[in-house]
Design a protein around this motif. Structure first.
Motif, PDB file in Angstrom:
ATOM      1  N   GLU A   1       1.059  -0.956   0.320  1.00  9.23           N
ATOM      2  CA  GLU A   1      -0.139   0.186   0.165  1.00  9.23           C
ATOM      3  C   GLU A   1       0.941   0.897   0.048  1.00  9.23           C
ATOM      4  OE1 GLU A   1      -2.362  -0.147   3.177  1.00  9.23           O
ATOM      5  OE2 GLU A   1      -3.978  -1.793   2.369  1.00  9.23           O
ATOM      6  N   ALA A   2       1.994   0.648   0.432  1.00  9.08           N
ATOM      7  CA  ALA A   2       2.878   1.831   0.443  1.00  9.08           C
ATOM      8  C   ALA A   2       2.958   2.768  -0.837  1.00  9.08           C
ATOM      9  CB  ALA A   2       4.259   2.477   1.063  1.00  9.08           C
ATOM     10  N   LYS A   3       3.173   2.172  -1.717  1.00  8.56           N
ATOM     11  CA  LYS A   3       3.347   2.526  -3.135  1.00  8.56           C
ATOM     12  C   LYS A   3       2.127   2.101  -4.680  1.00  8.56           C
ATOM     13  CE  LYS A   3       6.475   3.830  -4.748  1.00  8.56           C
ATOM     14  NZ  LYS A   3       7.808   4.796  -4.922  1.00  8.56           N
ATOM     15  N   VAL A   4       1.111   1.221  -3.838  1.00  5.58           N
ATOM     16  CA  VAL A   4       0.095   1.137  -4.983  1.00  5.58           C
ATOM     17  C   VAL A   4      -0.851   1.549  -4.795  1.00  5.58           C
ATOM     18  CG1 VAL A   4      -1.118  -0.587  -5.751  1.00  5.58           C
ATOM     19  CG2 VAL A   4       2.245  -0.921  -6.440  1.00  5.58           C
TER      20      VAL A   4
ATOM     21  N   TRP B   1      -1.830  -8.145  -0.612  1.00  5.28           N
ATOM     22  CA  TRP B   1      -0.609  -8.168  -0.616  1.00  5.28           C
ATOM     23  C   TRP B   1      -0.785  -9.169   0.546  1.00  5.28           C
ATOM     24  CZ3 TRP B   1       1.880  -6.806  -4.654  1.00  5.28           C
ATOM     25  CH2 TRP B   1       1.160  -5.322  -5.168  1.00  5.28           C
ATOM     26  N   GLY B   2      -0.848  -8.811   1.679  1.00  5.84           N
ATOM     27  CA  GLY B   2      -0.721  -9.999   2.714  1.00  5.84           C
ATOM     28  C   GLY B   2      -1.612 -11.404   1.790  1.00  5.84           C
ATOM     29  N   GLY B   3      -2.565 -11.575   1.190  1.00  2.00           N
ATOM     30  CA  GLY B   3      -3.315 -12.389   0.702  1.00  2.00           C
ATOM     31  C   GLY B   3      -1.626 -13.329  -0.154  1.00  2.00           C
ATOM     32  N   ILE B   4      -0.980 -13.067  -0.944  1.00  2.00           N
ATOM     33  CA  ILE B   4      -0.274 -13.609  -1.533  1.00  2.00           C
ATOM     34  C   ILE B   4       1.208 -14.095  -1.238  1.00  2.00           C
ATOM     35  CG2 ILE B   4       1.450 -12.699  -3.686  1.00  2.00           C
ATOM     36  CD1 ILE B   4      -0.488 -11.161  -4.278  1.00  2.00           C
ATOM     37  N   ALA B   5       1.182 -12.969  -0.275  1.00  2.00           N
ATOM     38  CA  ALA B   5       2.166 -13.618   0.453  1.00  2.00           C
ATOM     39  C   ALA B   5       2.145 -14.985   2.063  1.00  2.00           C
ATOM     40  CB  ALA B   5       2.492 -11.684   1.744  1.00  2.00           C
TER      41      ALA B   5
ATOM     42  N   SER C   1      -5.745 -12.347   2.347  1.00  2.00           N
ATOM     43  CA  SER C   1      -6.904 -11.386   2.114  1.00  2.00           C
ATOM     44  C   SER C   1      -7.453 -11.082   2.848  1.00  2.00           C
ATOM     45  CB  SER C   1      -7.469 -11.712   0.739  1.00  2.00           C
ATOM     46  OG  SER C   1      -6.574 -11.924  -0.336  1.00  2.00           O
ATOM     47  N   LEU C   2      -8.772 -11.807   3.545  1.00  2.22           N
ATOM     48  CA  LEU C   2      -9.168 -11.114   4.071  1.00  2.22           C
ATOM     49  C   LEU C   2      -8.614  -9.834   5.369  1.00  2.22           C
ATOM     50  CD1 LEU C   2     -12.415 -11.975   5.450  1.00  2.22           C
ATOM     51  CD2 LEU C   2     -11.565 -13.871   7.004  1.00  2.22           C
ATOM     52  N   TYR C   3      -7.619 -10.700   5.835  1.00  2.00           N
ATOM     53  CA  TYR C   3      -7.414  -9.106   6.182  1.00  2.00           C
ATOM     54  C   TYR C   3      -7.503  -7.939   5.980  1.00  2.00           C
ATOM     55  CZ  TYR C   3      -3.882  -7.017   9.445  1.00  2.00           C
ATOM     56  OH  TYR C   3      -3.591  -5.816   9.942  1.00  2.00           O
TER      57      TYR C   3
END
Length: 241
Positions: A172-175, A181-185, A215-217
């Protein structure tokens, strides 16, 4: 006068770099490290460094669980103290109407994921943790270690939320558009990481749950309870089925 830490103003690049480093450090310090260090209790009590439950006494397993929980709890608490003033730990523990709605969504997702798992990869010979533990060590240690396994999963769920938060903050800092992002990680590093601690089949099986939890988070605006509940519910079939 308030004693709460106030997040510092940081540039997007600084936030991105700090959050990425924090997310990657949480893998060894929040997830793997406590387990590996806690395993030294096995060595001290039973004289062998192995994570196969059946190779150890009930007392050794109990003490190892306690050691892991203390180490992980300390690591997550220290991380939160360090990261929140830097604006990269934004988890919310509030419970409001919106949280209740997201908890309802977590219940639906849990039912769907468990049903999908049983359809795609049924385990007709699966033995529950409770049954297995009682078989290994008797009722006393069997029940107590099952409860501690429960608590262990709760601590693992918190570590996953911390990770999702760090990587979501980095993205979220750049996009500005929403990307999970959390779900992907979590899919890559928690789910996929099981290829090193378990096997390839387990890693592939956990890719989707990791993605959905992370993703839910982020979708719930970084509310801890829905994601934590979802992970907790997904562990129930393993513990008691």
């Amino acid at each position: 006068m308030s004693t709460l830490a106030v997040p510092r103003e940081r540039s997007p690049n600084a936030t991105l770099l700090t959050a990425l480093v924090a997310g990657f450090l949480l893998i060894p310090f929040g997830l793997l490290g406590p387990d590996l260090l806690g395993g030294l209790v096995y060595l001290a009590v039973d004289g062998k460094y192995s994570f196969a439950f059946r190779q150890h006494t009930g007392l050794a397993v109990l003490l190892t669980f306690v050691a892991i929980l203390v180490l992980r709890g300390a690591a997550l608490w220290l991380y939160a103290r360090w990261a929140r003033p830097r604006g990269i730990f934004r988890a919310s523990f509030a419970f409001d109407k919106a949280t209740a709605l997201w908890i309802g969504a977590a219940l639906v997702l849990a039912v769907a994921l468990v049903a999908l798992d049983r359809t795609v990869a049924p385990e007709p010979r699966h033995v529950s943790k409770l049954t297995a533990f009682i078989g290994y060590w008797g009722v006393s240690y069997g029940v107590s270690n099952t409860i501690l396994q429960f608590v262990y999963y709760l601590s693992e769920g918190l570590a996953m939320v911390w990770m999702a938060d760090a990587f979501q903050s980095a993205g979220e800092a750049k996009v500005r558009r929403w990307v999970p992002w959390g779900g992907i990680a979590l899919a890559l590093f928690w789910g996929g990481g099981h290829v090193f601690t378990k096997d390839l089949a387990t890693a592939l099986d956990l890719l989707l749950p990791g993605f959905v939890i992370g993703s839910l988070y982020s979708l719930s605006r970084k509310r801890v309870w829905p994601a934590q509940l979802l992970f907790f519910l997904l562990t129930l079939p393993e513990l008691f089925r």
